[in-house]
Design an enzyme around this catalytic site. Structure first.
Site, mmCIF file in Angstrom:
data_model
loop_
_atom_site.group_PDB
_atom_site.id
_atom_site.type_symbol
_atom_site.label_atom_id
_atom_site.label_comp_id
_atom_site.label_asym_id
_atom_site.label_seq_id
_atom_site.Cartn_x
_atom_site.Cartn_y
_atom_site.Cartn_z
ATOM 1 N N GLU A 53 72.075 -15.711 14.160
ATOM 2 C CA GLU A 53 71.303 -16.856 14.638
ATOM 3 C C GLU A 53 72.272 -17.989 14.961
ATOM 4 O O GLU A 53 73.015 -18.442 14.086
ATOM 5 C CB GLU A 53 70.265 -17.316 13.621
ATOM 6 C CG GLU A 53 69.402 -18.443 14.171
ATOM 7 C CD GLU A 53 68.150 -18.721 13.340
ATOM 8 O OE1 GLU A 53 67.643 -19.854 13.429
ATOM 9 O OE2 GLU A 53 67.679 -17.817 12.627
ATOM 10 N N GLU A 60 76.394 -22.739 12.268
ATOM 11 C CA GLU A 60 75.997 -24.143 12.348
ATOM 12 C C GLU A 60 77.242 -25.005 12.186
ATOM 13 O O GLU A 60 78.131 -24.673 11.387
ATOM 14 C CB GLU A 60 74.973 -24.471 11.256
ATOM 15 C CG GLU A 60 74.492 -25.894 11.244
ATOM 16 C CD GLU A 60 73.892 -26.338 12.568
ATOM 17 O OE1 GLU A 60 74.438 -27.299 13.150
ATOM 18 O OE2 GLU A 60 72.915 -25.727 13.032
ATOM 19 N N ASP A 120 82.590 -24.956 15.268
ATOM 20 C CA ASP A 120 82.234 -25.162 16.673
ATOM 21 C C ASP A 120 82.037 -23.801 17.335
ATOM 22 O O ASP A 120 82.995 -23.064 17.556
ATOM 23 C CB ASP A 120 83.347 -25.942 17.357
ATOM 24 C CG ASP A 120 83.081 -26.205 18.833
ATOM 25 O OD1 ASP A 120 82.009 -25.798 19.334
ATOM 26 O OD2 ASP A 120 83.952 -26.814 19.480
ATOM 27 N N ASP A 177 69.826 -27.668 22.318
ATOM 28 C CA ASP A 177 69.838 -28.874 23.154
ATOM 29 C C ASP A 177 69.864 -28.462 24.626
ATOM 30 O O ASP A 177 70.654 -27.596 25.018
ATOM 31 C CB ASP A 177 71.070 -29.719 22.845
ATOM 32 C CG ASP A 177 70.986 -30.383 21.484
ATOM 33 O OD1 ASP A 177 69.858 -30.578 20.996
ATOM 34 O OD2 ASP A 177 72.048 -30.685 20.907
#
Length: 206
Positions: A44, A69, A96, A118
């Protein structure tokens, strides 16, 4: 969350065996050793607070689940979810994602999930989109033949952009959102607000 709490969250994550801080200069992760077991792998990307990932791990105990994350406080929340559900089949990678080109070997993933990234709708923002052409190539390479990628967003423009990127990369696409599905924190909030949710399942051809 206040800065003091974020600092504490980072300390907790750094000391937890479930989390790995990504370093592009280090030796590639040995996933069998990291999990202490073998089995299918589900990734994920941008797992947020980790609720969706933890419940996926509960629903699919035979699978190894990896959450990526960048923010430590979110990984800290994910660890709390995993511990609350008593899951031993989840691991976290902090860092990252754009630098994680070699995180997985080609054809090593069974499934990828991306929920509500985003949108970066302006033209100059394409390189930051998680469904840009370069990253789409990465997903296709990481997935096994027959492996599936689940994508959902509340942003209609991003949905159409991403669908075209999946198509151009050679994925087989099913435009559908399962009625029975595990929802992320964002999705639950968006549905409560009456926002539409767009989604698809993209499969790497066998």
């Amino acid at each position: 969350m206040r800065p003091k709490s974020k600092t504490l969250a980072k300390e907790v994550v750094l000391g937890d065996d479930l989390a790995h801080v990504f370093d592009p200069e280090s030796v590639a992760l040995d996933w069998d050793a990291f999990f202490g077991r073998t089995g299918p792998i589900h990734l994920e990307i941008g797992m947020g607070a980790g609720r969706h990932l933890a419940y996926q791990a509960k629903a699919h105990p035979e699978t190894r689940h990896v959450g990526i994350e960048e923010k430590y406080y979110r990984v800290h929340k994910g660890i709390r979810w995993v511990n609350a559900l008593q899951r031993d089949n989840v691991r976290f990678v902090v860092g990252d994602f754009f630098r994680m080109r070699d995180l997985f070997q080609p054809g090593s993933l069974d499934a990828i999930t991306m929920l509500f990234p985003d949108p970066w709708p302006r033209a100059k923002g394409e390189r930051f989109r998680l469904t840009n052409p370069a990253l789409m190539e990465r997903y296709f390479e990481w997935l096994k033949p027959g492996g599936r990628m689940t994508f959902r967003t509340d942003h209609e423009w991003l949905y159409h952009y991403s669908r075209e990127r999946f198509r151009r990369q050679g994925f087989d696409i099913v435009e559908a959102i399962p009625v029975e599905r595990i929802q992320s924190d964002f999705e639950m909030r968006y549905l409560e607000e009456g926002r539409p949710v767009y989604g698809l399942i993209a499969t790497r051809p066998s």
